[in-house]
Design a protein around this motif. Sequence first.
Motif, PDB file in Angstrom:
ATOM      1  N   MET A  11      -0.155 -50.102  -9.240  1.00 30.89           N
ATOM      2  CA  MET A  11       0.634 -50.033  -8.011  1.00 30.89           C
ATOM      3  C   MET A  11       1.699 -50.941  -8.657  1.00 30.89           C
ATOM      4  O   MET A  11       1.700 -52.166  -9.274  1.00 30.89           O
ATOM      5  N   GLU A  12       2.736 -50.212  -7.952  1.00 34.68           N
ATOM      6  CA  GLU A  12       4.315 -50.517  -8.710  1.00 34.68           C
ATOM      7  C   GLU A  12       4.763 -51.757  -7.844  1.00 34.68           C
ATOM      8  O   GLU A  12       6.180 -51.530  -7.373  1.00 34.68           O
ATOM      9  N   ASN A  13       4.126 -52.784  -7.383  1.00 35.33           N
ATOM     10  CA  ASN A  13       5.002 -53.840  -6.400  1.00 35.33           C
ATOM     11  C   ASN A  13       6.236 -54.472  -7.280  1.00 35.33           C
ATOM     12  O   ASN A  13       5.998 -54.286  -8.422  1.00 35.33           O
TER      13      ASN A  13
ATOM     14  N   MET B 262       2.682 -45.570  -7.120  1.00 36.62           N
ATOM     15  CA  MET B 262       1.425 -45.905  -7.368  1.00 36.62           C
ATOM     16  C   MET B 262       0.702 -44.667  -8.021  1.00 36.62           C
ATOM     17  O   MET B 262       1.062 -43.419  -7.827  1.00 36.62           O
ATOM     18  N   LYS B 263      -0.060 -44.871  -9.019  1.00 37.27           N
ATOM     19  CA  LYS B 263      -0.743 -44.004  -9.778  1.00 37.27           C
ATOM     20  C   LYS B 263      -2.053 -43.932  -9.575  1.00 37.27           C
ATOM     21  O   LYS B 263      -2.852 -44.930  -9.642  1.00 37.27           O
ATOM     22  N   ASN B 264      -2.449 -42.727  -8.872  1.00 39.29           N
ATOM     23  CA  ASN B 264      -3.941 -42.799  -8.373  1.00 39.29           C
ATOM     24  C   ASN B 264      -4.793 -41.840  -9.067  1.00 39.29           C
ATOM     25  O   ASN B 264      -4.199 -40.667  -9.388  1.00 39.29           O
TER      26      ASN B 264
ATOM     27  N   PHE C 154       2.586 -33.961  -5.179  1.00 36.38           N
ATOM     28  CA  PHE C 154       3.502 -34.808  -5.309  1.00 36.38           C
ATOM     29  C   PHE C 154       3.911 -35.196  -6.691  1.00 36.38           C
ATOM     30  O   PHE C 154       4.952 -35.354  -7.054  1.00 36.38           O
ATOM     31  N   TYR C 155       2.699 -35.615  -7.470  1.00 37.99           N
ATOM     32  CA  TYR C 155       3.018 -36.126  -8.814  1.00 37.99           C
ATOM     33  C   TYR C 155       3.262 -34.948  -9.852  1.00 37.99           C
ATOM     34  O   TYR C 155       4.441 -35.118 -10.642  1.00 37.99           O
ATOM     35  N   LYS C 156       2.727 -33.763 -10.080  1.00 38.94           N
ATOM     36  CA  LYS C 156       2.836 -32.918 -10.854  1.00 38.94           C
ATOM     37  C   LYS C 156       3.640 -31.997 -10.771  1.00 38.94           C
ATOM     38  O   LYS C 156       4.604 -31.326 -11.409  1.00 38.94           O
TER      39      LYS C 156
ATOM     40  N   GLN D 109       9.349 -40.254  -5.187  1.00 41.09           N
ATOM     41  CA  GLN D 109       8.713 -41.688  -5.735  1.00 41.09           C
ATOM     42  C   GLN D 109       7.701 -41.219  -6.849  1.00 41.09           C
ATOM     43  O   GLN D 109       7.945 -41.357  -7.951  1.00 41.09           O
ATOM     44  N   GLU D 110       6.724 -40.434  -6.195  1.00 38.56           N
ATOM     45  CA  GLU D 110       5.826 -39.990  -7.265  1.00 38.56           C
ATOM     46  C   GLU D 110       6.177 -39.021  -8.558  1.00 38.56           C
ATOM     47  O   GLU D 110       5.742 -38.935  -9.678  1.00 38.56           O
ATOM     48  N   GLY D 111       6.724 -37.923  -7.800  1.00 38.32           N
ATOM     49  CA  GLY D 111       7.392 -36.812  -8.799  1.00 38.32           C
ATOM     50  C   GLY D 111       8.169 -37.613 -10.009  1.00 38.32           C
ATOM     51  O   GLY D 111       8.222 -37.168 -11.199  1.00 38.32           O
ATOM     52  N   PHE D 112       9.200 -38.354  -9.576  1.00 37.46           N
ATOM     53  CA  PHE D 112      10.272 -39.246 -10.610  1.00 37.46           C
ATOM     54  C   PHE D 112       9.408 -40.011 -11.490  1.00 37.46           C
ATOM     55  O   PHE D 112       9.604 -40.186 -12.664  1.00 37.46           O
ATOM     56  N   ALA D 113       8.313 -40.701 -10.876  1.00 37.25           N
ATOM     57  CA  ALA D 113       7.600 -41.624 -11.806  1.00 37.25           C
ATOM     58  C   ALA D 113       6.847 -40.984 -12.750  1.00 37.25           C
ATOM     59  O   ALA D 113       6.696 -41.386 -13.955  1.00 37.25           O
ATOM     60  N   THR D 114       6.202 -39.796 -12.504  1.00 35.26           N
ATOM     61  CA  THR D 114       5.421 -38.818 -13.265  1.00 35.26           C
ATOM     62  C   THR D 114       6.307 -38.337 -14.549  1.00 35.26           C
ATOM     63  O   THR D 114       6.235 -38.498 -15.578  1.00 35.26           O
TER      64      THR D 114
ATOM     65  N   ALA E 172       3.885 -46.736 -18.234  1.00 36.43           N
ATOM     66  CA  ALA E 172       5.241 -46.155 -17.971  1.00 36.43           C
ATOM     67  C   ALA E 172       5.590 -45.616 -16.573  1.00 36.43           C
ATOM     68  O   ALA E 172       6.363 -45.719 -16.241  1.00 36.43           O
ATOM     69  N   HIS E 173       4.285 -45.092 -15.956  1.00 33.45           N
ATOM     70  CA  HIS E 173       4.587 -44.515 -14.341  1.00 33.45           C
ATOM     71  C   HIS E 173       4.980 -45.686 -13.327  1.00 33.45           C
ATOM     72  O   HIS E 173       6.037 -45.483 -12.529  1.00 33.45           O
ATOM     73  N   GLU E 174       4.265 -46.749 -13.272  1.00 30.39           N
ATOM     74  CA  GLU E 174       4.590 -47.982 -12.461  1.00 30.39           C
ATOM     75  C   GLU E 174       5.786 -48.600 -12.977  1.00 30.39           C
ATOM     76  O   GLU E 174       6.677 -48.973 -12.130  1.00 30.39           O
ATOM     77  N   LEU E 175       6.141 -48.467 -14.304  1.00 30.03           N
ATOM     78  CA  LEU E 175       7.532 -49.203 -14.616  1.00 30.03           C
ATOM     79  C   LEU E 175       8.696 -48.008 -14.073  1.00 30.03           C
ATOM     80  O   LEU E 175       9.864 -48.675 -13.572  1.00 30.03           O
ATOM     81  N   ALA E 176       8.493 -46.756 -14.214  1.00 25.15           N
ATOM     82  CA  ALA E 176       9.621 -46.039 -13.586  1.00 25.15           C
ATOM     83  C   ALA E 176       9.658 -46.201 -11.987  1.00 25.15           C
ATOM     84  O   ALA E 176      10.917 -46.149 -11.778  1.00 25.15           O
ATOM     85  N   HIS E 177       8.551 -46.409 -11.575  1.00 23.59           N
ATOM     86  CA  HIS E 177       8.681 -46.698  -9.996  1.00 23.59           C
ATOM     87  C   HIS E 177       9.611 -47.919  -9.604  1.00 23.59           C
ATOM     88  O   HIS E 177      10.009 -48.097  -8.340  1.00 23.59           O
ATOM     89  N   GLN E 178       9.769 -48.623 -10.501  1.00 23.85           N
ATOM     90  CA  GLN E 178      10.654 -49.896 -10.182  1.00 23.85           C
ATOM     91  C   GLN E 178      12.011 -49.501  -9.943  1.00 23.85           C
ATOM     92  O   GLN E 178      12.793 -50.208  -9.209  1.00 23.85           O
TER      93      GLN E 178
END
Length: 667
Positions: A282-284, A1-3, A388-390, A334-339, A311-317
């Motif tokens: 949101m990366e459903n 999720m990108k918040n 978590f993200y950055k 999840q969030e560090g990798f997606a970022t 790109a962020h939500e796609l990486a979460h897949q």
Amino acid sequence: MKNIVFLLCCCANLLYAQQTDYVDFKEVKTVLAFNQMKVDSTVFNSYEIKFDVLKQTDSVYLDAINMQFSNVALNKSKVKFKNDGKKLIIYHGFKASKTYTLNFLFFTSPKKAMYFIDWDNEDAITSSYSDINRNTVQKKQIWTQGQGKYTSHWLPSIDDMNDKIEFDISCVALKGYEVISNGKMVSKRETPTYNLWEFDMEKPMSSYLVALVIGKYSKNVEYSKSGIPLEMYYYPEDSLKFEPTYRYTKQMFDFLEAEIGVPYPWQNYKQVPVKDFLYAGMENTSATIFSDSFVIDSTAFADKNYVNVNAHELAHQWFGDLVTETSGTHHWLQEGFATYYALLAERDIFGEDYYYWQLYEYAQELLDQDKAGGSTSLLDPKSSSTTFYKKGAWVLHLLRERVGDKAFKMAVKNYLKKYAYKNVETENFITEVEKVSGEDLTDFVELWLKNKAFNYDEALNSLKKSTYMQEYLMVDCEVYTSKCSNYLTSGISDEAKIKVISQLPSQIKKEDFKNSLKVRQAIARNVSKIPSELKTEYESLLNDKSYVTIETALFILWQNFPQERQKYFEKTKDIHGFSDKNVRMLWLALQLVSPDLDDKNKREYFSELTRYTSPQFGFEVRQNAFQYLHQIQACRDVCKENLKQATKHHNWRFQKFAKALSEKETP
Ligand SMILES: [Zn+2]
């Protein structure tokens, strides 16, 4: 999720973790039939779930909040059950190594996790306003958000993310509405008033990733290099916004598949914008939902595009959906990798300087957090989203530098393959990196994952490998002033020029306006007193293809040259700006406080600005309108009524804003 602001941590999932020791839920087939003539009610939902019993037990349960059940049957026979308002508990002498099938009908009126948009204010829309935009702003939608809210508010499921289930959702919807859910749409059966949409998943996922959207959409489909359908949804009236909104989607998809080295794990990839969403995106699983404020035209692209969130939500897949954290302690997986992977995808498009610039900005934010005493360990489930993200992204950047590209990529590939469709902890990843690289990472884990502080000096050393960053750090008009008068006409980077402008706004000269869009924007933002010899140059900012620049320049020009106001109004009268109408709102507010406005126009502009506070508009539009009306002390009855309604809005950020403003407004 990108918040956008911060992430509500969802770590209560482990409360009932013990059930996963006894039962493994395998497959859900459900047919949902929401009553779309009336808000938040359902009729007749059927449900079937198959599960393996691992250890003998006398009961199993599903999470199901405020639901009613009937026709409950286990292996087609009537069975004893209890509904305690939170769970459906089935009592039976379950035997180890046996597979069971549970069937029932359920009824629900979800208060959370599923949202009914514009379903209840049709009367208000048709009777109160003769709005030219009426048809384009009303968005009857139903959409879901499982992370942080629990899917079990609308669908019996498992709140614990450690039990992955193959969900096959079918849904009945009024004709004219599209249904989007996880997996592949395998059939659409038509009746005169309704269609039945059937979706099929091939692989399991955690319940928080189940998604459903019902709304009026068009879609375009592209195919990735590997043949995956990329289905991109948009509102039928937004066909011109399609290209800028989804720009680079296929390039990023192809890039990430190649970079990660593991094929995209699902049958297709869908992206759907919705109104009044709770987050940026949101990366459903296979069905990303994102805020329709990212649906933009080509001018808005310069300042506010969907590329990073896309790109962020796609990486979460892969990171989140294919491998899922066991608990909030490992949320950075999840969030560090997606970022981080979103940044790599953007580097592929915008280049290396962009990549280093973003890392630099992340480092500044982490440094600020540190200075404010807000730093926490990456492995603390209560950490901020900045951590978590950055910090998560920084850790991956530095880990890659430490072990090298080849080892890093191999380790990520091994990690994803080994834990595909399973749950993961930090150690699982670190172990794979150690195995491939042959390095002992104990010191790295201590310093970067366990340690609370952010090691800014080491981060800065890494950034200095970029000559672009070296130049940026060197250019400093507060410390070295000798070269400053020439910087803005020199060949230094835009970011370095922007830094100079913020340090010395009073020294801007005519020729400095010959710079790029971004540098001109910095001039607009930093020069608030316009010397008369720069008037023509400053006025030219109103022609720029940037809604931020236009908004800022309109305000500053209006302030500096009162005798020219009509000219500026005339020039910008047809510009609405971003989807939150930033330029139009300012235009209306400035008109309303201009002393020479006649009564007829005054009434018209006031009613337009007031109209933007109504629920038919997205909350970003409403927020802007409330703010301006408050500032010019013109929030009257209709505005007040709408503000009161906004204090109960499902979007907590908007609700909080409305409550705070209500307190300032006199009743
Ligand atoms: Zn995310």
